[in-house]
Scaffold this active site. Structure first.
Site, PDB file in Angstrom:
ATOM      1  N   GLU A   1       0.816  -1.216   0.000  1.00 19.22           N
ATOM      2  CA  GLU A   1       0.000   0.000   0.000  1.00 19.22           C
ATOM      3  C   GLU A   1       0.851   1.269   0.000  1.00 19.22           C
ATOM      4  O   GLU A   1       0.336   2.353  -0.273  1.00 19.22           O
ATOM      5  CB  GLU A   1      -0.924   0.025   1.226  1.00 19.22           C
TER       6      GLU A   1
ATOM      7  N   GLU B   1       7.578 -21.619   7.762  1.00 16.40           N
ATOM      8  CA  GLU B   1       7.615 -20.764   8.948  1.00 16.40           C
ATOM      9  C   GLU B   1       8.552 -21.294  10.022  1.00 16.40           C
ATOM     10  O   GLU B   1       8.924 -20.572  10.944  1.00 16.40           O
ATOM     11  CB  GLU B   1       6.214 -20.594   9.536  1.00 16.40           C
TER      12      GLU B   1
END
Length: 322
Positions: A104, A135
């Site tokens: 963004e 992960e």
């Protein structure tokens, strides 16, 4: 079929599932709430009311850590002012939130995509499909940072609701060895992630509506903090004028209309003046405002802003003192 003996052996093995279950049992974000054990039997409206009440507690949890958040932002802005980058690193929901916040920044603040970066364990494909085991690797995090050419001016934000995700911890640990600034954002107290980072940000939101579903309150808390980190850092870097996004990138019709509105709000100029100013500055909102308020031409506005490191108020002050 697994025998009882095999199961017990697994639980006794360091790093086995028994040990992991024991770790998870100590985490607030994983706690079971017996009062919600029959939530699936409730009317939809009642479930929505309960969930909304849960969400309403998140801002208060963030508010408790505002001094720590502000200190981390000031340190981040200082590094970025020297040319450093803001790099988010996480797995699963946490990683996706980091990628979202990073993506963004270019349209909102006209940053280059290389200035704010989101790393997710397993790479871009993990945005829509879990990459098994990614992960759990500290080494993968270090390799991802090395691929970016990490420097001491960069800031690395490890994100993990549990505060124990190896990828996030590995990113922070590796970043510290390179001299980069490190932030650790988690939703459990006394987390390994916060301990590994220079700035530990532990937003404790309590157990989730659905046991262990940290895309809920924990995810909301992380989104709020990431909003603060990126937005306030950009304010400190002069990417805004007041509360106007003067570095907005007009890449579509909506943003082009917003650009003209921003110039109007900042200057009070007529539509004709605004169009002329934007034409003279190749559509750069900040430059257009400076030409109107400072009474200078496009090239002069560009020079003044360059000399002021992009801060419009400083450039205006320079005009007024000459």
């Amino acid at each position: 079929m697994t025998s009882t003996t095999d199961a017990n052996a697994d639980e006794a093995t360091p790093g086995g599932y028994g040990e992991l279950r024991a770790q998870l049992a100590t985490l607030t974000t994983e706690a079971f709430r017996p009062e919600l054990a029959e939530i699936d039997q409730l009317p939809t409206g009642e479930i929505a009311r309960i969930m909304n009440g849960e969400d309403a507690t998140v801002p208060a949890a963030v508010a408790e850590k505002l001094p720590q958040i502000a200190a981390a932002i000031d340190a981040t802005a200082e590094r970025m002012a020297r040319g450093g980058r803001l790099i988010y690193a996480g797995a699963g929901t946490a990683g996706r939130l980091g990628v979202l916040d990073a993506s963004e920044c270019p349209p909102t603040f006209n940053t280059d995509p290389s200035e704010v970066i989101g790393l997710i364990a397993g790479g871009p494909s993990a945005m829509v499909k879990a990459v098994e085991g990614a992960e759990d690797s500290k080494e993968l995090a270090a390799a991802d940072l090395d691929a970016l050419g990490l420097t001491a001016d960069d800031t690395v934000v490890g994100i993990s609701a549990s505060g124990r995700t190896p990828y996030a911890i590995g990113a922070v640990e590796h970043a510290r060895t390179e001299g980069a600034l490190t932030l650790g954002l988690s939703c459990n107290a006394d987390s390994a992630l916060a301990a590994a980072a220079e700035h530990g940000l532990e937003i404790v939101v309590g157990p989730e509506l659905l046991t262990g579903s940290t895309r809920l309150k924990a995810g909301t808390a992380q989104k709020l903090v990431l909003n603060m980190i990126s937005t306030i850092t950009m304010i400190r870097l002069g990417k805004t004028y007041g509360n106007l996004m003067v570095d907005v990138r007009a890449s579509n019709e909506k943003l082009r209309a917003r650009s003209r509105r921003i110039v109007s709000l900042a200057t009070g100029a007529s539509d004709q003046e605004i169009e002329a100013a934007l034409a003279a500055t190749d559509g750069e909102v900040k430059n257009a405002i400076l030409t109107i308020l400072g009474g200078v031409d496009g090239p002069t506005a560009a020079t003044l802003l360059a000399d002021s490191d992009g801060h419009l108020r400083a450039a205006l002050a320079a005009v007024r003192t000459t």
